[in-house]
Design a protein around this motif. Structure first.
Motif, short mmCIF file in Angstrom:
data_model
loop_
_atom_site.label_atom_id
_atom_site.label_comp_id
_atom_site.label_asym_id
_atom_site.label_seq_id
_atom_site.Cartn_x
_atom_site.Cartn_y
_atom_site.Cartn_z
N LEU A 105 0.84 -1.20 0.00
CA LEU A 105 0.00 0.00 0.00
C LEU A 105 0.87 1.25 0.00
N ALA A 106 1.95 1.21 0.78
CA ALA A 106 2.88 2.34 0.80
C ALA A 106 3.51 2.55 -0.58
N GLY A 107 3.84 1.44 -1.25
CA GLY A 107 4.38 1.54 -2.60
C GLY A 107 3.40 2.18 -3.56
N VAL A 131 9.25 -0.64 -3.39
CA VAL A 131 9.06 -0.42 -1.96
C VAL A 131 9.04 -1.72 -1.17
N PRO A 132 8.13 -2.68 -1.46
CA PRO A 132 8.16 -3.91 -0.65
C PRO A 132 9.45 -4.70 -0.83
N VAL A 133 10.07 -4.59 -2.02
CA VAL A 133 11.31 -5.33 -2.26
C VAL A 133 12.43 -4.81 -1.35
N LEU A 134 12.71 -3.52 -1.42
CA LEU A 134 13.83 -2.98 -0.65
C LEU A 134 13.53 -2.90 0.84
N LEU A 200 14.59 2.87 5.84
CA LEU A 200 15.72 2.90 4.92
C LEU A 200 15.37 2.26 3.58
N GLY A 201 14.71 1.10 3.61
CA GLY A 201 14.33 0.46 2.36
C GLY A 201 13.37 1.30 1.56
N TYR A 202 12.39 1.91 2.25
CA TYR A 202 11.41 2.75 1.56
C TYR A 202 12.08 3.98 0.94
#
Length: 328
Positions: A105-107, A131-134, A200-202
């Motif tokens: 959802l954030a992505g 987003v979900p990947v990183l 950090l990932g996001y």
């Protein structure tokens, strides 16, 4: 204006991390040692919220300067979603599938903001997927002192260098992470927690999605190089666990960096080794950026292939019970 901008991120990150440390101690919010952990003493967690606060402070400042609000809002809302679900998970464990839904959802929120800001739909879609990947890559790789934070700092600085249009955002992330590092390295007083690894990932996903259109085509492939240490270790470990029929989403200590610590190497040694690898990758990215465009894809593919082979050889040599394991 760059110095005050960076100073704001450094100050907010340092103060908020200090406050998070006091909060974690008061609430007894500790990561306990265990067979699926790489640390030996109870350590507070959730310190990465300092980086989150710094990035959100930057968003508030930008909103007062007349910057387009839609992409800024998309980024900020996505960041709050990822950091928020991580903060809750730091307090009480949540289903990994619930976290994944919120991350997706954030992505989508980030992608919507990019579209609203005039970014081509292809890059917006890539941002949403990254987003979900990183977020999960940084979560998987956040297991020893300083590793996840230092890798994010280097990647953010590299993105700022490769795509000057993202320099203010990239350097802001690098500086905020650098302000957190003294709390986490060389000996961790507090861990990032899921709130920090998610942040950090996001933020790196958003930076990569913003830098891609500036570099264009094969140039965007260069963005893989500053991320390659984590991408190779996380993806190869995930694939090997899945092939063995393991529950790959559960905590474990089978990443290459974890095997190195198990072999007797210190957290500092492993973190600095990964940093050295990433610095070489960044130098290669800068070289390829000035080379013929036809060489960029080949150079990136060769680097990743060599890294994957090196991962396989090193991880095998560090396998439990292997007589060739290192003696520290």
């Amino acid at each position: 204006m760059l110095a005050p901008w960076l100073g704001l991120h450094a100050l907010v990150a340092a103060l908020a991390t200090w406050a998070a440390l006091a909060y974690a101690r008061r609430r007894q919010l500790f990561d306990q040692p265990g067979e699926r952990r790489s640390h030996s003493v109870p350590t507070p967690r959730g310190g990465g919220i300092g980086i989150t606060c710094a990035l959100l402070a930057g968003c508030v400042l930008l909103a007062t300067t007349g910057k387009p609000l839609a992409p800024l809002a998309g980024y900020a809302v996505g960041l709050v979603l990822v950091a928020g679900i991580g903060w809750v998970d730091d307090h009480r464990p949540l289903s990994p599938w619930l976290r994944l839904v919120v991350q997706c959802l954030a992505g989508l929120t980030l992608g919507w903001g990019m579209l609203a800001g005039g970014t081509h739909w292809g890059w917006a879609l890539l941002g949403a997927a990254l987003v979900p990947v990183l977020v999960n890559v940084w979560n998987f790789m956040d297991g020893i002192d300083g590793l996840a934070a230092s890798q994010a700092m280097l990647a953010a600085a590299a993105f700022a260098w490769l795509a000057p249009g993202t320099s203010a955002a990239g350097l802001a992330l690098a500086v905020a992470t650098a302000a957190f590092l003294p709390f986490n390295f060389p000996r961790a007083r507090i861990f990032l927690g899921d709130v920090g690894s998610g942040t950090l990932g996001y933020a790196l996903a958003a930076l990569a999605a913003a830098a891609g259109p500036q570099l264009g085509g094969e140039g965007a492939l260069l963005l893989l190089l500053p991320l390659s240490a984590f991408l190779v270790d996380a993806s190869m470990t995930l694939a090997s666990r899945a092939l063995r029929g393991e529950r790959w989403w559960e905590p474990h200590v089978t990443h290459l960096y974890q095997r190195w610590v198990q072999s007797g190497r210190s957290h500092m040694f492993v973190t600095m080794l990964y940093a050295s690898f990433s610095i070489v990758a960044i130098i290669l990215a800068a070289f390829l950026d000035n080379a013929a465009s036809s060489l960029r894809g080949e150079g990136v593919a060769l680097w990743v292939a060599v890294a994957a082979v090196g991962w396989a050889v090193l991880r095998r040599s560090l396998a439990p019970g292997n007589p060739s394991r290192e003696d520290a």
